[in-house]
Scaffold this motif. Structure first.
Motif, PDB file in Angstrom:
ATOM      1  N   ALA A  69       0.810  -1.222   0.000  1.00 53.29           N
ATOM      2  CA  ALA A  69       0.000   0.000   0.000  1.00 53.29           C
ATOM      3  C   ALA A  69       0.847   1.278   0.000  1.00 53.29           C
ATOM      4  CB  ALA A  69      -0.935  -0.005   1.207  1.00 53.29           C
ATOM      5  N   MET A  70       2.184   1.104   0.076  1.00 55.02           N
ATOM      6  CA  MET A  70       3.081   2.265   0.074  1.00 55.02           C
ATOM      7  C   MET A  70       4.206   2.029  -0.927  1.00 55.02           C
ATOM      8  SD  MET A  70       3.321   2.982   4.192  1.00 55.02           S
ATOM      9  CE  MET A  70       4.074   4.597   4.001  1.00 55.02           C
ATOM     10  N   PRO A  71       3.898   2.140  -2.228  1.00 56.87           N
ATOM     11  CA  PRO A  71       4.894   1.806  -3.248  1.00 56.87           C
ATOM     12  C   PRO A  71       6.196   2.575  -3.033  1.00 56.87           C
ATOM     13  CG  PRO A  71       2.764   2.323  -4.255  1.00 56.87           C
ATOM     14  CD  PRO A  71       2.646   2.656  -2.802  1.00 56.87           C
ATOM     15  N   GLY A  72       7.306   1.835  -3.031  1.00 59.72           N
ATOM     16  CA  GLY A  72       8.605   2.480  -2.837  1.00 59.72           C
ATOM     17  C   GLY A  72       9.112   2.391  -1.404  1.00 59.72           C
ATOM     18  N   GLN A  73       8.234   2.069  -0.445  1.00 61.08           N
ATOM     19  CA  GLN A  73       8.667   1.923   0.946  1.00 61.08           C
ATOM     20  C   GLN A  73       8.791   0.434   1.267  1.00 61.08           C
ATOM     21  OE1 GLN A  73       9.494   4.766   2.810  1.00 61.08           O
ATOM     22  NE2 GLN A  73       9.123   5.642   0.792  1.00 61.08           N
ATOM     23  N   VAL A  74       9.709   0.120   2.173  1.00 66.21           N
ATOM     24  CA  VAL A  74       9.968  -1.284   2.506  1.00 66.21           C
ATOM     25  C   VAL A  74      10.063  -1.480   4.019  1.00 66.21           C
ATOM     26  CG1 VAL A  74      11.193  -1.843   0.364  1.00 66.21           C
ATOM     27  CG2 VAL A  74      12.464  -0.867   2.283  1.00 66.21           C
ATOM     28  N   ARG A  75       9.901  -2.747   4.416  1.00 67.42           N
ATOM     29  CA  ARG A  75      10.261  -3.140   5.783  1.00 67.42           C
ATOM     30  C   ARG A  75      11.644  -3.773   5.682  1.00 67.42           C
ATOM     31  NH1 ARG A  75       5.778  -5.967   4.692  1.00 67.42           N
ATOM     32  NH2 ARG A  75       3.837  -4.967   5.279  1.00 67.42           N
ATOM     33  N   VAL A  76      12.564  -3.326   6.529  1.00 68.21           N
ATOM     34  CA  VAL A  76      13.923  -3.870   6.418  1.00 68.21           C
ATOM     35  C   VAL A  76      14.328  -4.611   7.676  1.00 68.21           C
ATOM     36  CG1 VAL A  76      14.915  -2.251   4.762  1.00 68.21           C
ATOM     37  CG2 VAL A  76      14.907  -1.660   7.169  1.00 68.21           C
ATOM     38  N   SER A 125       0.739   7.629  -0.055  1.00 75.23           N
ATOM     39  CA  SER A 125       0.202   6.643  -1.007  1.00 75.23           C
ATOM     40  C   SER A 125      -0.659   7.310  -2.077  1.00 75.23           C
ATOM     41  CB  SER A 125      -0.598   5.568  -0.272  1.00 75.23           C
ATOM     42  OG  SER A 125       0.248   4.894   0.638  1.00 75.23           O
ATOM     43  N   MET A 126      -1.426   8.323  -1.703  1.00 76.56           N
ATOM     44  CA  MET A 126      -2.253   9.027  -2.697  1.00 76.56           C
ATOM     45  C   MET A 126      -1.371   9.644  -3.772  1.00 76.56           C
ATOM     46  SD  MET A 126      -5.257  11.226  -0.884  1.00 76.56           S
ATOM     47  CE  MET A 126      -4.181  12.309   0.001  1.00 76.56           C
ATOM     48  N   LEU A 127      -0.349  10.375  -3.317  1.00 72.91           N
ATOM     49  CA  LEU A 127       0.529  11.047  -4.275  1.00 72.91           C
ATOM     50  C   LEU A 127       1.272  10.018  -5.129  1.00 72.91           C
ATOM     51  CD1 LEU A 127       1.936  13.919  -2.033  1.00 72.91           C
ATOM     52  CD2 LEU A 127       0.466  14.182  -4.033  1.00 72.91           C
ATOM     53  N   LYS A 128       1.797   8.999  -4.441  1.00 72.01           N
ATOM     54  CA  LYS A 128       2.598   7.992  -5.141  1.00 72.01           C
ATOM     55  C   LYS A 128       1.761   7.244  -6.175  1.00 72.01           C
ATOM     56  CE  LYS A 128       6.757   6.466  -5.194  1.00 72.01           C
ATOM     57  NZ  LYS A 128       7.912   7.355  -5.377  1.00 72.01           N
ATOM     58  N   ILE A 157       9.326  18.143   8.691  1.00 71.26           N
ATOM     59  CA  ILE A 157       8.255  17.254   8.248  1.00 71.26           C
ATOM     60  C   ILE A 157       8.711  15.806   8.325  1.00 71.26           C
ATOM     61  CG2 ILE A 157       6.676  16.705   6.327  1.00 71.26           C
ATOM     62  CD1 ILE A 157       8.484  19.714   5.572  1.00 71.26           C
ATOM     63  N   LEU A 158       7.904  14.965   8.934  1.00 78.52           N
ATOM     64  CA  LEU A 158       8.127  13.522   8.810  1.00 78.52           C
ATOM     65  C   LEU A 158       7.482  13.101   7.504  1.00 78.52           C
ATOM     66  CD1 LEU A 158       7.515  14.007  12.117  1.00 78.52           C
ATOM     67  CD2 LEU A 158       8.077  11.585  12.100  1.00 78.52           C
ATOM     68  N   THR A 159       8.296  12.544   6.612  1.00 77.95           N
ATOM     69  CA  THR A 159       7.758  12.210   5.294  1.00 77.95           C
ATOM     70  C   THR A 159       8.430  10.987   4.689  1.00 77.95           C
ATOM     71  OG1 THR A 159       7.484  12.955   3.001  1.00 77.95           O
ATOM     72  CG2 THR A 159       9.304  13.947   4.231  1.00 77.95           C
ATOM     73  N   TYR A 160       7.604  10.119   4.094  1.00 80.92           N
ATOM     74  CA  TYR A 160       8.125   8.952   3.389  1.00 80.92           C
ATOM     75  C   TYR A 160       8.818   9.370   2.094  1.00 80.92           C
ATOM     76  CZ  TYR A 160       5.147   6.751   6.813  1.00 80.92           C
ATOM     77  OH  TYR A 160       4.589   6.384   8.008  1.00 80.92           O
ATOM     78  N   PHE A 161       8.638  10.618   1.695  1.00 84.53           N
ATOM     79  CA  PHE A 161       9.321  11.146   0.516  1.00 84.53           C
ATOM     80  C   PHE A 161      10.714  11.696   0.862  1.00 84.53           C
ATOM     81  CE2 PHE A 161       4.928  11.780  -1.270  1.00 84.53           C
ATOM     82  CZ  PHE A 161       5.103  11.054  -2.437  1.00 84.53           C
ATOM     83  N   ALA A 162      11.159  11.527   2.104  1.00 84.23           N
ATOM     84  CA  ALA A 162      12.391  12.205   2.534  1.00 84.23           C
ATOM     85  C   ALA A 162      13.564  11.965   1.577  1.00 84.23           C
ATOM     86  CB  ALA A 162      12.755  11.779   3.957  1.00 84.23           C
ATOM     87  N   LEU A 163      13.787  10.703   1.194  1.00 85.88           N
ATOM     88  CA  LEU A 163      14.950  10.431   0.329  1.00 85.88           C
ATOM     89  C   LEU A 163      14.770  11.049  -1.052  1.00 85.88           C
ATOM     90  CD1 LEU A 163      16.085   6.757   0.955  1.00 85.88           C
ATOM     91  CD2 LEU A 163      16.714   8.850   2.143  1.00 85.88           C
ATOM     92  N   GLU A 164      13.564  10.858  -1.589  1.00 84.35           N
ATOM     93  CA  GLU A 164      13.285  11.421  -2.914  1.00 84.35           C
ATOM     94  C   GLU A 164      13.385  12.933  -2.897  1.00 84.35           C
ATOM     95  OE1 GLU A 164       9.716   8.988  -3.964  1.00 84.35           O
ATOM     96  OE2 GLU A 164       9.904  10.115  -5.855  1.00 84.35           O
ATOM     97  N   ALA A 165      12.847  13.535  -1.842  1.00 82.00           N
ATOM     98  CA  ALA A 165      12.865  15.001  -1.744  1.00 82.00           C
ATOM     99  C   ALA A 165      14.295  15.501  -1.594  1.00 82.00           C
ATOM    100  CB  ALA A 165      12.010  15.451  -0.564  1.00 82.00           C
ATOM    101  N   ALA A 166      15.080  14.849  -0.726  1.00 86.14           N
ATOM    102  CA  ALA A 166      16.460  15.293  -0.520  1.00 86.14           C
ATOM    103  C   ALA A 166      17.246  15.160  -1.820  1.00 86.14           C
ATOM    104  CB  ALA A 166      17.108  14.487   0.602  1.00 86.14           C
TER     105      ALA A 166
END
Ligand code: PBG
Length: 336
Positions: A57-64, A289-292, A321-330
């Protein structure tokens, strides 16, 4: 009008497009800016080794798993991201009604904290304080007669906080919405000798449908019985958010957070204008997830919408901001 005598000229003497005409003026007159210093990356942890598991449900995010964690987090460190927030996915057999695995000094988040502190001593580590990753009913506290029992939960959260501080977590972020938890956590930390460990309070956390993908990521969606409306805030309320923030500041919060983010920009603005304290937003899983999803469909352009959405938080008054886009944004910010 009277307050801005110099900014209310009229056309044609005044043409607001002049300052927009070239890149260099646009840069000079920009009122807000976004940099990698503003970003906190939430990271999902998983037991086992050698795995990076996609979160549907969160394309691009993973559990590691821990063996992959230094490499995974190393990307954030290289990009200059100041801090990450850790969220453990707990195997079902470790969950019980009291969430007791939260207090195990060898649980996943504590092992991750020790590993990351040793590997990246200058990276800020934010630990989640709440029982939902550990309870078999999926609630953030202990249940008594079918309700989350506030004061009993505080004792468990205080112990959970100290266990994480001992593992090397620098900032505890209670996401549980119990009354009085900041005071309880602050005294527990001080008593245990952790007076420098920070508290980032999920001060105004709403009972939101936008957490759906996160609950899938941690496997708490399947287990959650009922909803969280007896402790998370009603989306109808705004004044109440100011009372929540005021109480948390009195009790010793170092930073406050509003969650979710984009549907609650009005709350962020009121909080910042009222208290002028370090204020954060959580751009939550559903927003990501909406944006992605729209980006992956080709319906939205990632080159504009990711940074535009994050800039909105800065404009509203956020420090970060806490964001799942952090890496992409940086990465995009580096590219310029
Ligand atoms: C639970 C917790 C939640 C999130 C962070 N901590 C979900 C919930 O309250 O059910 C949501 C984060 C997200 O959606 O990205 N303590």
């Amino acid at each position: 009008m009277d307050h801005f005598p110099n900014s209310t000229g009229s056309f044609p003497a005044t043409r607001l497009r002049r300052n927009r005409a070239d890149e260099w003026t646009r840069r000079l007159v920009a009122e807000n800016s976004l940099s990698c210093d503003d970003l906190i990356w939430p990271v999902f942890l998983k037991e086992g080794s050698g795995t990076r598991e996609a979160i549907t449900a969160m394309p691009g995010q993973v559990r590691v798993s821990l063996s992959e964690l230094p490499d995974h987090v190393g990307r954030a460190v290289e990009l200059g991201i100041p801090a990450i927030a850790l969220f453990p996915a707990t195997p079902a057999q470790r969950k019980d009604s009291e969430g007791s695995h939260a207090l195990d000094a060898d649980n996943l988040i504590c092992r991750a904290a020790r590993l990351l502190k040793a590997t990246f001593p200058n990276l800020g580590l934010i630990g989640d304080v709440a029982l939902d990753p550990y309870t078999d009913h999926g609630h953030d506290g202990v249940l008594r007669q079918g309700r989350v029992a506030n004061d009993e939960t505080l004792q468990v959260l205080a112990a959970q906080t100290v266990v994480q501080a001992q593992a090397g977590i620098d900032t505890l972020a209670p996401s549980d919405m119990m009354d009085g938890r900041i005071g309880a956590l602050r005294s527990a930390l001080d008593l245990a000798g952790f007076s420098d460990v920070r508290l980032m309070s999920y001060a105004a956390k709403y009972a939101s449908g936008f957490y759906g993908p996160f609950r899938d990521a941690l496997g708490s969606a399947a287990t959650l019985k009922g909803d969280k409306r007896t402790y998370q805030m009603d989306p109808a309320n705004s004044d109440e958010a100011l009372r929540e923030v005021a109480l948390d500041l009195q009790e010793g919060a170092d930073m406050v957070m509003v969650k979710p983010g984009m549907p609650y920009l009005d709350i962020i603005q009121r909080v910042k204008a009222t208290f002028a304290v370090p204020t954060f937003a959580y751009q939550v899983s559903g927003e990501y997830s909406m944006l992605k999803a729209a980006i992956n469909q080709g319906w939205l352009d990632p080159d504009t919408v990711i940074l535009e959405a994050l800039m909105a938080f800065k404009r509203a008054g956020c420090n970060g901001i806490l964001t799942y886009f952090a890496l992409e944004a940086a990465t995009r910010l580096k590219r310029g």
